[in-house]
Design an enzyme around this catalytic site. Structure first.
Site, short mmCIF file in Angstrom:
data_model
loop_
_atom_site.label_atom_id
_atom_site.label_comp_id
_atom_site.label_asym_id
_atom_site.label_seq_id
_atom_site.Cartn_x
_atom_site.Cartn_y
_atom_site.Cartn_z
N CYS A 198 45.10 50.22 29.38
CA CYS A 198 44.88 49.68 30.72
C CYS A 198 45.84 50.24 31.76
O CYS A 198 45.63 50.07 32.96
CB CYS A 198 44.95 48.15 30.69
N HIS A 233 46.15 45.78 37.64
CA HIS A 233 45.16 45.86 36.57
C HIS A 233 44.41 44.55 36.49
O HIS A 233 45.00 43.46 36.54
CB HIS A 233 45.84 46.18 35.24
N ASN A 235 37.26 43.11 32.85
CA ASN A 235 38.28 44.11 32.55
C ASN A 235 37.61 45.40 32.11
O ASN A 235 37.05 45.49 31.02
CB ASN A 235 39.19 43.57 31.43
#
Length: 335
Positions: A121, A261, A291
């Protein structure tokens, strides 16, 4: 001894941003038909209402290529204007060749060389730093950085703790030489390998090569220790932002926007509170996309620009954490 700010003599700037998400929308209500969950349970704990899922046969390289295609059209540059291509992904079409090679071929980027970067990520953030150095040194004039992940390909559909979190998507930015006093000012990155077992895909590499046993044990799906990841994400995104700001004598109040993020809305809310920022100054597209791993930062940036949340001269910080563990922040004076 405290780290010093990076040189101000040469910098790269983000000159264009574009994104792509698949057409199919997977809602919480649809997930609730196959999992022991509900829309209320998911929204309350994650802030996610829906996510995009790739069509049958859609690949990470195809998504990334479409994002780059839109990027070039937006900036008005052609295939032969791109010097280098860096792709951040944990879901490559295959282990090799690199996804960057596949995107280069699909778009016929005749002059470009490139490679993939794996930092989960944090991948896009790390790739942004890498690409910025190629421009800042004068080696290249135009570098494309892509974040793309088809997370639906590695998510266990029977695991409600992860199946509700992830979606598919891609985003890309173009890096070019910056005007004086603008562009990417600084970065702060770190890794903590002691967290390697808290967020991972156990099998498929040299440690556990694919076999009937690894497939039967569902070891080719993402595994996550949610509580540990949550704590690390909040503490390290805050610490990374504070570290990069401190090197320039800045505080969070100097920022127009934090682009973090996109993992969980509760994480983003906690980051805002610890930085003493109003929630509207922390970008979020979680409700729509979930996500998307390597794609979360460019998707959130593209949305913020479309909403007019960033203007010329604004200070913006990108921050991320990921499997590894990886973490970091990047400070930008928007141009």
């Amino acid at each position: 001894m405290p780290a010093q700010p990076r040189s101000t003599q040469s910098r790269a700037a983000i000159s264009a941003v574009a994104s792509y998400v698949p057409e199919r929308i997977l809602s919480n209500a649809e997930l609730a038909k196959s999992l022991d969950t509900s829309d209320d349970w998911i929204v309350t704990r994650t802030g996610i209402r829906e996510r995009r899922i790739g069509a049958p046969g859609e690949t990470t390289s195809a998504m990334g290529a479409e994002a780059v295609r839109r990027l070039m059209a937006k900036r008005g540059v052609g295939p032969d204007d791109i010097d280098s291509l860096i792709v951040a992904t944990v879901t490559p079409d295959m282990l090799f060749p690199a996804t960057a090679c596949l995107i280069q071929d699909q778009l016929k980027l005749g002059r470009a060389w490139g490679f993939d970067l794996s930092a989960a990520c944090s991948g896009f953030l790390y790739a942004l730093t890498t690409g910025a150095q190629l421009v800042a040194t004068g080696a290249h004039q135009r570098v494309v950085v892509v974040g793309a992940d088809l997370m639906s390909s590695i998510i266990d559909p029977l695991d409600r703790t992860t199946a509700v979190l992830f979606g598919d998507g891609a985003g890309a930015v173009l890096l070019e030489p910056a005007e004086p006093d603008y562009g990417i000012l600084d970065f702060y990155h770190r890794v903590d390998g002691s967290g390697r077992n808290d967020l991972l895909m156990p099998a498929g590499g040299s440690l556990l090569p694919p076999s009937a046993a690894t497939v039967a044990a569902r070891q080719h799906f993402l595994k996550q220790n949610g509580k540990v990841v949550f704590k690390f994400a909040v503490s390290q995104m805050v610490a990374s932002v504070q570290a990069v700001l401190a090197r320039h004598g800045l505080t969070p109040s100097d920022l127009a926007l934090v682009v973090p993020h996109q993992a969980n809305q509760r994480i983003l809310d906690a980051v805002a509170e610890r930085l003493c920022l109003p929630h509207e100054r922390v970008a979020s597209v979680l409700a729509r996309y979930g996500n998307t791993t390597g794609a979360t930062l460019p998707l959130a940036l593209d949305d913020a620009l479309a909403e007019g949340k960033i203007t010329r001269g604004d200070l913006v910080v990108f921050t991320a954490v990921g499997a590894g563990f990886t973490a970091g922040a990047t400070l930008v004076r928007w141009s």
